[in-house]
Design an enzyme around this catalytic site. Sequence first.
Site, PDB file in Angstrom:
ATOM      1  CB  SER A 102      -0.691   0.053   1.131  1.00 17.84           C
ATOM      2  OG  SER A 102      -0.058   0.119   2.216  1.00 17.84           O
ATOM      3  CB  CYS A 103      -0.073   4.742  -0.488  1.00 21.03           C
ATOM      4  SG  CYS A 103       0.455   6.363  -0.231  1.00 21.03           S
ATOM      5  N   PRO A 104       2.832   4.335   1.075  1.00 25.65           N
ATOM      6  CG  PRO A 104       4.707   5.592   1.950  1.00 25.65           C
ATOM      7  CD  PRO A 104       3.356   4.629   2.302  1.00 25.65           C
TER       8      PRO A 104
END
Lengths: 132, 189
Positions: B16-18
């Site tokens: 997932s981000c980042p």
Amino acid sequence: MADKRVAIIAGNGALDDAYKILNIASAAAATDAEVSIFFTFEGLNIIHRQNHQHLQMGSGKEHFVQGFKRAHVPSIGEILEIARESGVQMIACQMTMDVMGLKKEELIDGVEVGGAATFLDFAYDADITLTF
Amino acid sequence: MSAYKVDHKLDCKGLSCPMPIVKTRKAIQEILPGEVLEVEATDKGSLADIKSWAERTGHQYLGSTEEDGVLHHFLRKASEGEEQEEKKYPHVISLDEVKSRYKEAGVQLVDVREPMEYAFGHIPGAISIPMGEMGERFGELDSNREIWVICRSGSRSDHACQLLAEKGFPTVKNVVPGMKDWDGETETN
């Protein structure tokens, strides 16, 4: 292209605060920005050797816990490591450490201890300042 | 996508981000300028993130595809000074003029970028001859028609123009700056 500076003040230490702070910081560093985070008050939990492993969701936000698991979000330990590797400067507030009776050895490696002026020195030339 | 030349692959599936951009940055530091990196990700936000990351860091975002819920992002590492236009070849033509005349019968527009760059968007009717193949393939061009050479920033096309002029093509022009500032019609594949 280290042409942007991001200054972050971390004054809260719940799990969701930690994610907001560290995600923005590592994303900024990945975009070649210079990043500095000033940890003060509860924010110090995030860089505390033990405490960062046991951060709790802020009150009323407990329902996010399952979602975090589902979304494969990295642990705070992992993302701290990423932030440090990508050159994010972390400053622990000396004054709060004194108040809380914290020693530098209790914080994770790579953290500098300084006063508000140390952070401001960086923040004066920042393009963005964020407060969490 | 198998027809495209990919030099390096990066697996960001499930992250997932980042993380996708954090990993992309690391990977791109380790490859050579001009090489193409394919980033596989399942984070939907990576589509917008990778694009803006590339813009900010000066690397070239080629495009993305999606297959079975996996996004494939293609990036080309920029070389230092690539953004500076080289104009060693004296005969140049502006994008405005290209825009108003490229459909004329007497014109051959040659795109010398890599096949993947071409595939993700080129001027309709442009002939694809990657710079690296120009030495063997210039014979495909018609010396009775004008030749306009385009790349992304005007640098590779400059070299191609010099080569074509050496080979005796009478009317060769370098399109400056190139596809990076082209705002006219494009087609894919």
